[in-house]
Design a protein around this motif. Sequence first.
Motif, PDB file in Angstrom:
ATOM      1  N   TYR A 110     -20.952  41.507   8.874  1.00 42.45           N
ATOM      2  CA  TYR A 110     -21.756  40.664   9.769  1.00 42.45           C
ATOM      3  C   TYR A 110     -23.123  40.370   9.149  1.00 42.45           C
ATOM      4  CZ  TYR A 110     -18.483  41.652  13.626  1.00 42.45           C
ATOM      5  OH  TYR A 110     -17.374  41.743  14.420  1.00 42.45           O
ATOM      6  N   ILE A 111     -23.724  41.387   8.560  1.00 44.29           N
ATOM      7  CA  ILE A 111     -25.050  41.216   7.949  1.00 44.29           C
ATOM      8  C   ILE A 111     -24.970  40.275   6.760  1.00 44.29           C
ATOM      9  CG2 ILE A 111     -26.920  42.416   6.743  1.00 44.29           C
ATOM     10  CD1 ILE A 111     -26.177  44.911   8.456  1.00 44.29           C
ATOM     11  N   ALA A 112     -23.980  40.488   5.904  1.00 38.21           N
ATOM     12  CA  ALA A 112     -23.838  39.652   4.713  1.00 38.21           C
ATOM     13  C   ALA A 112     -23.617  38.184   5.071  1.00 38.21           C
ATOM     14  CB  ALA A 112     -22.688  40.158   3.848  1.00 38.21           C
ATOM     15  N   ALA A 113     -22.957  37.941   6.206  1.00 33.07           N
ATOM     16  CA  ALA A 113     -22.676  36.568   6.631  1.00 33.07           C
ATOM     17  C   ALA A 113     -23.822  35.958   7.433  1.00 33.07           C
ATOM     18  CB  ALA A 113     -21.397  36.540   7.460  1.00 33.07           C
ATOM     19  N   GLY A 114     -24.913  36.711   7.611  1.00 30.24           N
ATOM     20  CA  GLY A 114     -26.050  36.192   8.367  1.00 30.24           C
ATOM     21  C   GLY A 114     -25.807  36.111   9.857  1.00 30.24           C
ATOM     22  N   ARG A 115     -24.888  36.939  10.370  1.00 26.43           N
ATOM     23  CA  ARG A 115     -24.519  36.881  11.780  1.00 26.43           C
ATOM     24  C   ARG A 115     -25.445  37.696  12.690  1.00 26.43           C
ATOM     25  NH1 ARG A 115     -20.880  32.725  12.713  1.00 26.43           N
ATOM     26  NH2 ARG A 115     -19.132  32.805  11.234  1.00 26.43           N
ATOM     27  N   LEU A 116     -26.304  38.550  12.112  1.00 20.27           N
ATOM     28  CA  LEU A 116     -27.169  39.432  12.908  1.00 20.27           C
ATOM     29  C   LEU A 116     -28.626  39.223  12.563  1.00 20.27           C
ATOM     30  CD1 LEU A 116     -25.140  42.785  12.698  1.00 20.27           C
ATOM     31  CD2 LEU A 116     -24.980  40.977  14.431  1.00 20.27           C
ATOM     32  N   GLN A 117     -29.483  39.421  13.548  1.00 16.95           N
ATOM     33  CA  GLN A 117     -30.915  39.289  13.337  1.00 16.95           C
ATOM     34  C   GLN A 117     -31.543  40.645  13.024  1.00 16.95           C
ATOM     35  OE1 GLN A 117     -33.165  36.683  15.923  1.00 16.95           O
ATOM     36  NE2 GLN A 117     -31.279  35.789  16.758  1.00 16.95           N
ATOM     37  N   ASP A 118     -32.581  40.620  12.225  1.00 17.21           N
ATOM     38  CA  ASP A 118     -33.308  41.811  11.786  1.00 17.21           C
ATOM     39  C   ASP A 118     -34.111  42.386  12.957  1.00 17.21           C
ATOM     40  OD1 ASP A 118     -34.818  43.713  10.469  1.00 17.21           O
ATOM     41  OD2 ASP A 118     -36.042  42.249   9.377  1.00 17.21           O
ATOM     42  N   LEU A 119     -33.938  43.689  13.213  1.00 21.56           N
ATOM     43  CA  LEU A 119     -34.636  44.362  14.311  1.00 21.56           C
ATOM     44  C   LEU A 119     -35.694  45.343  13.807  1.00 21.56           C
ATOM     45  CD1 LEU A 119     -31.494  45.176  16.510  1.00 21.56           C
ATOM     46  CD2 LEU A 119     -33.118  43.298  16.839  1.00 21.56           C
ATOM     47  N   THR A 120     -36.042  45.262  12.526  1.00 23.95           N
ATOM     48  CA  THR A 120     -36.986  46.220  11.948  1.00 23.95           C
ATOM     49  C   THR A 120     -38.317  46.208  12.683  1.00 23.95           C
ATOM     50  OG1 THR A 120     -35.948  45.832   9.788  1.00 23.95           O
ATOM     51  CG2 THR A 120     -38.056  46.989   9.803  1.00 23.95           C
ATOM     52  N   ALA A 121     -38.850  45.034  12.982  1.00 23.08           N
ATOM     53  CA  ALA A 121     -40.139  44.945  13.688  1.00 23.08           C
ATOM     54  C   ALA A 121     -40.040  45.553  15.079  1.00 23.08           C
ATOM     55  CB  ALA A 121     -40.597  43.490  13.768  1.00 23.08           C
ATOM     56  N   ASP A 122     -38.900  45.411  15.729  1.00 22.84           N
ATOM     57  CA  ASP A 122     -38.712  46.002  17.052  1.00 22.84           C
ATOM     58  C   ASP A 122     -38.698  47.528  16.964  1.00 22.84           C
ATOM     59  OD1 ASP A 122     -38.181  43.491  18.679  1.00 22.84           O
ATOM     60  OD2 ASP A 122     -36.651  43.313  17.123  1.00 22.84           O
ATOM     61  N   TYR A 123     -38.080  48.071  15.921  1.00 22.27           N
ATOM     62  CA  TYR A 123     -38.100  49.522  15.718  1.00 22.27           C
ATOM     63  C   TYR A 123     -39.541  50.025  15.635  1.00 22.27           C
ATOM     64  CZ  TYR A 123     -33.264  51.044  15.089  1.00 22.27           C
ATOM     65  OH  TYR A 123     -31.965  51.430  15.310  1.00 22.27           O
ATOM     66  N   ASP A 124     -40.361  49.297  14.903  1.00 24.26           N
ATOM     67  CA  ASP A 124     -41.766  49.696  14.769  1.00 24.26           C
ATOM     68  C   ASP A 124     -42.499  49.568  16.103  1.00 24.26           C
ATOM     69  OD1 ASP A 124     -41.375  50.194  12.057  1.00 24.26           O
ATOM     70  OD2 ASP A 124     -41.938  48.164  11.471  1.00 24.26           O
ATOM     71  N   ALA A 125     -42.247  48.474  16.819  1.00 27.11           N
ATOM     72  CA  ALA A 125     -42.934  48.251  18.090  1.00 27.11           C
ATOM     73  C   ALA A 125     -42.521  49.273  19.139  1.00 27.11           C
ATOM     74  CB  ALA A 125     -42.642  46.829  18.587  1.00 27.11           C
TER      75      ALA A 125
END
Length: 416
Positions: A110-125
């Motif tokens: 899913y990640i390789a195909a661009g099907r999911l959005q990055d949640l890294t900033a949410d983890y930090d928040a």
Amino acid sequence: MRCTYMRFARRVLAAAAVALLAVSGCGSIGKDPGAAEVEVFTWWADGGEKAGLDALVSRFTADCPGQQFENAAVAGGAGVNAKQRLLTRIQRNDPPDTFQVHAGAELDDYIAAGRLQDLTADYDAWGLRQVLPPGLLEGLTVNGKIYSVPANIHRANVVWVNTRVLAEAGITGTPRTLDALLRDLATLRGAGIEAPLAVGRDWTQLMLLEAVLISHLGAESFTRLFTGATDWNSGEVTEALGDYAALLDYSNADRDSRDWPEAERLLVEGRAAFHVMGDWAAPGLDHFTFPGNDGVFQWLADSFVLPTGAANPDGTRCWLRTVASAEGQREFNVRKGSIPARTDVAGTGFSGYQLAAMRDWKSDIPVPSCAHGSACSQDWQNAVNTALGTFSIARYKDIASLREALAAAAAQYIKG
């Protein structure tokens, strides 16, 4: 541009139905027509899973005013039916707002195909880096980014036992090594239990193999089997496969036709003494960590994601924040029987087993599971299951061919 026409049409029809009921005086169906819907796709349709989901929905409703849960659950153990339907929807560019998936390598495609959005900033928040174990965070991170929020943790490397069967065979202690387990199995067979180790098909055999590999390799080298740093053709792996074959020799001959609940039934009914299964089984029987796995917590996690093209990304983020919260994880896991992924959740309301697992989760070394998607992709898991099925049907004598098949699968699917 992602197509959302089908979901838009469904929601227009739903709104029209609500309006019609209101006009006709038939009353409310319990939905707020002014709220934005968050379609949540899971396979939690029954039992403790459904009870946990209901509790999570109640928390979401309180935490996210103006947002409304839309249940898109598809029944079927381990998500067999749900995963196929989800794939169909994603391929036609009609993703739900969020969907349940096993955290870790199962997300790779899913990640390789661009099907999911990055949640890294949410983890930090949301402060999640401070409350999730480093080993789990490492397993969730792909190229420096995180794409899923774990709702829980299950433990895979557990042996469930029928103490009555053991006592009748004169066995009172807990085996701490593979050799000790094999001796107990021989004793049980001598006492008339023909198949003292209950085993099922497919991924249940992979669970058993993984536990044996951990015993031989240790946590670090086992984990590196799935990165390419540990060689599947090594002598340690060959020795582990020999012990795996020896264990299968004490299992039920019909293992390839039994799903895990049917294998568990052999244990409950006293036709077996041991059963390797995750802690979702918990049939009210005693248990211990697989011999040689002490201090190692083999984890799997149900998680949620934010798909690219989700119709309600703001509502989805609020759902994910609820899933990630200490209170959301407590209310969900108390009912489901798993444990929180967070290490700061109070133990109020949890069972004795859950409290013990929560303590181990804080102190043990976490390692992922290929059988449950945290260590390997779905295609890789399918290749391994095929190899193990062939080995089982062939009466588990050709260890060299099994090792070669496992090494070939690793070579094909290890990325980079």
